[in-house]
Enzyme design. Structure first.
Site, PDB file in Angstrom:
ATOM      1  N   TRP A   1       6.280   5.614   0.172  1.00  0.00           N
ATOM      2  CA  TRP A   1       6.427   4.499   1.109  1.00  0.00           C
ATOM      3  C   TRP A   1       7.829   4.435   1.695  1.00  0.00           C
ATOM      4  O   TRP A   1       8.001   4.176   2.887  1.00  0.00           O
ATOM      5  CB  TRP A   1       6.020   3.168   0.475  1.00  0.00           C
ATOM      6  CG  TRP A   1       4.526   3.071   0.360  1.00  0.00           C
ATOM      7  CD1 TRP A   1       3.787   3.010  -0.788  1.00  0.00           C
ATOM      8  CD2 TRP A   1       3.564   3.069   1.438  1.00  0.00           C
ATOM      9  NE1 TRP A   1       2.446   2.968  -0.496  1.00  0.00           N
ATOM     10  CE2 TRP A   1       2.282   3.004   0.857  1.00  0.00           C
ATOM     11  CE3 TRP A   1       3.669   3.132   2.825  1.00  0.00           C
ATOM     12  CZ2 TRP A   1       1.104   2.982   1.620  1.00  0.00           C
ATOM     13  CZ3 TRP A   1       2.499   3.110   3.591  1.00  0.00           C
ATOM     14  CH2 TRP A   1       1.245   3.041   2.992  1.00  0.00           C
TER      15      TRP A   1
ATOM     16  N   ASP B   1      11.028  -3.701   0.845  1.00  0.00           N
ATOM     17  CA  ASP B   1       9.575  -3.618   1.047  1.00  0.00           C
ATOM     18  C   ASP B   1       8.904  -4.008  -0.275  1.00  0.00           C
ATOM     19  O   ASP B   1       8.704  -3.171  -1.151  1.00  0.00           O
ATOM     20  CB  ASP B   1       9.180  -2.202   1.460  1.00  0.00           C
ATOM     21  CG  ASP B   1       7.667  -2.030   1.583  1.00  0.00           C
ATOM     22  OD1 ASP B   1       6.933  -3.015   1.344  1.00  0.00           O
ATOM     23  OD2 ASP B   1       7.231  -0.907   1.911  1.00  0.00           O
TER      24      ASP B   1
ATOM     25  N   LYS C   1      -1.965  -6.495  -1.448  1.00  0.00           N
ATOM     26  CA  LYS C   1      -1.767  -6.131  -2.848  1.00  0.00           C
ATOM     27  C   LYS C   1      -1.712  -7.387  -3.725  1.00  0.00           C
ATOM     28  O   LYS C   1      -2.540  -7.565  -4.592  1.00  0.00           O
ATOM     29  CB  LYS C   1      -0.474  -5.326  -3.031  1.00  0.00           C
ATOM     30  CG  LYS C   1      -0.556  -3.852  -2.679  1.00  0.00           C
ATOM     31  CD  LYS C   1      -0.639  -3.572  -1.216  1.00  0.00           C
ATOM     32  CE  LYS C   1      -0.851  -2.120  -0.886  1.00  0.00           C
ATOM     33  NZ  LYS C   1       0.237  -1.513  -0.119  1.00  0.00           N
TER      34      LYS C   1
HETATM   35  C1  LIG Z   1       0.599  -0.702   0.989  1.00  0.00           C
HETATM   36  C2  LIG Z   1       2.044  -0.521   1.248  1.00  0.00           C
HETATM   37  C3  LIG Z   1       2.547  -0.370   2.550  1.00  0.00           C
HETATM   38  C4  LIG Z   1       1.648  -0.315   3.773  1.00  0.00           C
HETATM   39  O1  LIG Z   1       1.091  -1.513   4.041  1.00  0.00           O
HETATM   40  P1  LIG Z   1       0.200  -1.701   5.377  1.00  0.00           P
HETATM   41  O2  LIG Z   1      -0.040  -3.170   5.336  1.00  0.00           O
HETATM   42  O3  LIG Z   1      -1.032  -0.878   5.185  1.00  0.00           O
HETATM   43  O4  LIG Z   1       0.985  -1.267   6.535  1.00  0.00           O
HETATM   44  C5  LIG Z   1       3.908  -0.249   2.701  1.00  0.00           C
HETATM   45  N1  LIG Z   1       4.738  -0.270   1.656  1.00  0.00           N
HETATM   46  C6  LIG Z   1       4.291  -0.402   0.394  1.00  0.00           C
HETATM   47  C7  LIG Z   1       5.260  -0.418  -0.743  1.00  0.00           C
HETATM   48  C8  LIG Z   1       2.929  -0.535   0.148  1.00  0.00           C
HETATM   49  O5  LIG Z   1       2.479  -0.663  -1.108  1.00  0.00           O
END
Ligand SMILES: *Cc1c(COP(=O)(O)O)cnc(C)c1O
Length: 359
Positions: A101, A171, A195
């Site tokens: 990511w 993030d 999540k």
């Molecule tokens: C799932 C995830 C993303 C992507 O998320 P989207 O909503 O699909 O763009 C980005 N960073 C992390 C750490 C993630 O777990």
């Protein structure tokens, strides 16, 4: 029959929240319609959005000099919105590369600004986090981005990097609300909802006031923190059902006792699962012990040919979505807030049984 869903995202939601949403589905607040069918400008819906924000502020202890934005475009949208809002074209943004990511965030940022990668954990095959003292922060940088929890690798920082006067950007897609966190350490926190917050389609951004209003020329209004803050995230039609569901999840978290209680529960769940893996002499988790994620637990069996059988038999036992990410294989159990200890126990029992039969 509901299964224990170990998917990494979209992920399992608290049963109590789903039951409440079902209960309210056809006739929400005596409106004679579902919450999805009411105007986002209506008093009733604006109250839902305001309550969701207030509950999130209370849960995370978000100070008044931070705005909470409910945006679209997922966390991936923020990979570009962050440099567009925080970095002038001729400035440098600092990134830590700790897995899939952060790699994606770096690739996207490079389209907008110059990126300096302060640490890259390639040598350990992204099974570690850099030591806190192993990188030097250039105080003229626009911001410092890292990924506190790498959802695919199951690698989680056990500390918050010291960024000095440079705004720290995190993030938190797969770790937000999993335990208490000191928001004041961050300039900006963002998280895709699917999540630990609610259904997909919503991205929560928590941004300090002084970082708002700096967007570069050409930034789309829906990605410009200033215009979205000014319009209370309702510059256009927001993802109303996602905001409603997030609000129900926040209320559930408060009922459960808040983030301190949730954090202890998550630690207990993760410790139980890692202990079962380590003591099995059969299953293996590849991540450095200090960097093991509380939320995403990858593991392997000695014979990769058994992975498919493991996942198929687990599903029959009511344990769904244990396949590892398509890029890495193996297995992965995502054990977010909504996964009860009971689900982790059921997985541990299944793993022991599988080992007896196949090990
Ligand atoms: C799932 C995830 C993303 C992507 O998320 P989207 O909503 O699909 O763009 C980005 N960073 C992390 C750490 C993630 O777990």
């Amino acid at each position: 029959m509901r299964v224990f869903n170990f998917a990494a995202g979209p992920a399992t939601l608290p049963l109590a929240v789903l039951e409440q949403a079902r209960e309210e589905m056809l006739d929400w607040q005596s409106a004679g319609m579902s919450v999805m069918e009411v105007s986002h400008r209506s008093k009733a819906f604006v109250a839902v959005a305001e309550q969701a924000e207030a509950d999130l502020r209370e849960l995370m202890g978000i100070p008044s000099n931070y705005r909470v934005l409910f945006l679209q475009g997922g966390a991936t949208g923020q990979f570009s919105a962050i440099p567009m809002n925080l970095a002038a074209q001729d400035s440098t943004a600092l990134y830590l590369h700790t897995g899939a990511w952060s790699q994606k965030a770096i690739a996207e940022a490079r389209r907008y600004t110059s990126v300096s990668v302060l640490a890259d954990e390639k040598a350990s095959n992204y099974s570690t986090v850099p030591a806190p003292t192993s990188y030097v922060i250039d105080s003229s940088a626009a911001y410092f981005h890292y990924t506190p929890n790498e959802t695919i690798g199951g690698v989680e920082f056990d500390y918050i990097p010291a960024a000095g006067s440079v705004p720290l950007v995190a993030d938190m897609s797969s770790t937000i609300l999993s335990r208490p966190v000191d928001v004041t350490r961050f300039g900006l926190i963002y998280a895709g909802a699917q999540k630990n917050i609610g259904p997909s389609g919503l991205c929560v951004v928590i941004v300090r006031d002084d970082l708002i209003g700096r967007a570069r020329e050409g930034t789309p209004a829906i990605f410009d923190y200033a215009s979205m803050a000014k319009e209370k995230s309702m510059l256009n039609t927001p993802p109303t059902f996602g905001i409603y569901m997030a609000g129900l999840v926040f209320q559930w978290l408060k009922r459960e006792g808040g983030l301190a209680v949730i954090g202890e529960r998550n630690r207990d769940k993760a410790e139980a699962l890692y202990r079962a893996i380590d003591e099995s002499g059969y299953y293996r988790n590849p991540v450095a012990v200090n960097a093991r994620s509380w939320m995403n637990v990858p593991f392997t069996v000695p014979d990769p040919a058994l992975e498919k059988i493991f996942c198929a038999e687990a599903l029959v036992a009511g344990l769904a979505n244990l396949e590892g990410h398509r890029s890495v294989g193996g297995m992965r159990a995502s054990i977010y807030n909504a996964m009860p200890m009971e689900g982790v126990r059921a997985l541990i029992d299944f793993m022991a049984d599988f080992q007896r039969r196949h090990g």
